[in-house]
Design a protein around this motif. Structure first.
Motif, mmCIF file in Angstrom:
data_model
loop_
_atom_site.group_PDB
_atom_site.id
_atom_site.type_symbol
_atom_site.label_atom_id
_atom_site.label_comp_id
_atom_site.label_asym_id
_atom_site.label_seq_id
_atom_site.Cartn_x
_atom_site.Cartn_y
_atom_site.Cartn_z
ATOM 1 N N SER A 196 0.858 -0.962 -0.006
ATOM 2 C CA SER A 196 -0.061 0.001 0.035
ATOM 3 C C SER A 196 0.915 1.348 -0.019
ATOM 4 O O SER A 196 1.797 1.269 0.861
ATOM 5 N N GLY A 197 0.561 2.099 -0.858
ATOM 6 C CA GLY A 197 1.186 3.509 -0.814
ATOM 7 C C GLY A 197 0.946 4.326 -1.868
ATOM 8 O O GLY A 197 -0.196 4.039 -2.616
ATOM 9 N N ASN A 198 1.688 5.553 -2.344
ATOM 10 C CA ASN A 198 1.398 6.161 -3.642
ATOM 11 C C ASN A 198 2.678 6.824 -4.024
ATOM 12 O O ASN A 198 3.732 6.855 -3.161
ATOM 13 N N TYR A 199 2.663 7.108 -5.139
ATOM 14 C CA TYR A 199 4.074 7.790 -5.855
ATOM 15 C C TYR A 199 3.715 8.970 -6.570
ATOM 16 O O TYR A 199 2.565 9.379 -7.231
ATOM 17 N N ASN A 200 4.654 9.834 -6.432
ATOM 18 C CA ASN A 200 4.563 11.226 -7.110
ATOM 19 C C ASN A 200 6.188 11.930 -7.596
ATOM 20 O O ASN A 200 6.986 11.416 -6.712
ATOM 21 N N ALA A 201 5.887 12.257 -8.762
ATOM 22 C CA ALA A 201 7.287 12.969 -9.368
ATOM 23 C C ALA A 201 7.073 14.195 -9.976
ATOM 24 O O ALA A 201 5.799 14.454 -10.772
ATOM 25 N N VAL A 202 7.967 14.917 -10.196
ATOM 26 C CA VAL A 202 8.007 16.280 -10.974
ATOM 27 C C VAL A 202 9.314 16.331 -11.492
ATOM 28 O O VAL A 202 10.378 16.289 -10.524
ATOM 29 N N GLU A 203 9.342 16.640 -12.646
ATOM 30 C CA GLU A 203 10.724 16.869 -13.328
ATOM 31 C C GLU A 203 10.627 18.288 -14.332
ATOM 32 O O GLU A 203 9.727 18.398 -14.734
ATOM 33 N N ILE A 204 11.577 18.988 -14.386
ATOM 34 C CA ILE A 204 11.925 20.024 -15.181
ATOM 35 C C ILE A 204 12.904 19.907 -16.064
ATOM 36 O O ILE A 204 14.268 19.943 -15.608
#
Length: 280
Positions: A122-130
């Protein structure tokens, strides 16, 4: 959201914008006027196949892409059947532009909601890239290669262990470099993309006790896509993606032993993507 997560997120934003600063602001700035490319707004103009009898032309101007993701997320090493994984859904957005000088910018945001198997995975994932993007000279047979690099912030939160209502935040900040190859054949555009990254992981564990750890995380991402042009500027696409974190991920997935905690595991996320794009 905890205070530590907020501070980490703010630090990531500062890092992202700091990396984009340069003495040559006019050349490197990611900010540009919305009408800088003099758009004709004929987004639904029919795709003209005759225009691709010769070598394909590279797109100039703003682009936007959305993908719906159905991916498999691997379990922690102490979970039942740790070699297995669990499927969940996610979303990915890409926004950017390319200039006539064959350079531009790309912003990518990814969110994966789940998996949600309590006491297993159980969990969640987030990512941001520029990323700063450079397009190389066209190949003899019409293909293109783009090189990109920039900062990346990634978060994976493991909430598997419900016995102690524990939570492990993996907040990763670092840099990446990658390349994208694509070619056009009639209505079809085929592309392959690969990136490698090195991230510093600031782990925050809360449960029976609270503590912080730091780990280095090497990893990479590979993608294959096939897009079909419906109009001149709009395409539908389907693809496959694999994202791998080689080590340094904190997991807690043993319901029989709630005090089990591992600070340096790997993590594999892979599956299908499908969506649409504009001028990409």
């Amino acid at each position: 959201m905890s205070l530590r997560t907020l501070i980490t997120g703010l630090a990531a934003c500062v890092l992202l914008f700091a990396c984009m600063s340069t003495a040559s602001a006019q050349r490197w700035t990611p900010f540009i006027e919305p009408d800088a490319f003099d758009p004709d707004f004929q987004w639904f103009k029919p795709f003209e196949l005759d225009s691709y009898e010769g070598l394909p032309e590279a797109e100039i101007g703003w682009f936007l892409q959305y993908d719906r993701m159905n991916v498999n997320v691997t379990r922690g090493e102490s979970a039942p059947q740790p070699w297995d994984g669990d499927f969940t859904w996610g979303n990915r957005w890409q926004l950017g532009f390319m200039t006539e000088m064959d350079n531009g910018w790309l912003v990518e945001v990814t969110h994966i909601d789940g998996p949600t198997w309590e006491d297993i995975n159980s969990g969640n994932y987030n990512a941001v890239e520029i990323d700063r993007v450079f397009r190389l000279e066209q190949f003899e047979r019409g293909g293109f290669c783009e090189i990109f690099f920039g900062p990346r912030w990634t978060q994976f939160v493991d909430t598997t262990n419900t016995a102690l209502n524990s939570r492990i935040e993996n907040n990763m900040i670092g840099g990446q470099v990658g390349t994208r190859w694509w070619t056009q054949h009639g209505h079809w555009k085929l592309s392959a993309e690969v990136r490698g990254f090195g991230l510093q992981n600031f782990q925050f564990y809360t449960g029976d006790q609270s503590f912080d750890l730091a780990e280095f995380v090497p990893g990479g991402d590979a993608r294959l896509e096939a897009a079909y042009s419906v109009t001149r500027d709009i395409s539908l696409q389907v693809g496959w993606e694999l994202t791998y974190f080689g080590r340094g991920i904190g997991r807690n997935a043993d319901a029989l032993d709630p005090f089990t905690f591992s600070s340096s595991e790997d993590l594999l996320i892979t599956g299908l993507t499908f969506g649409l794009n504009f001028n990409r």
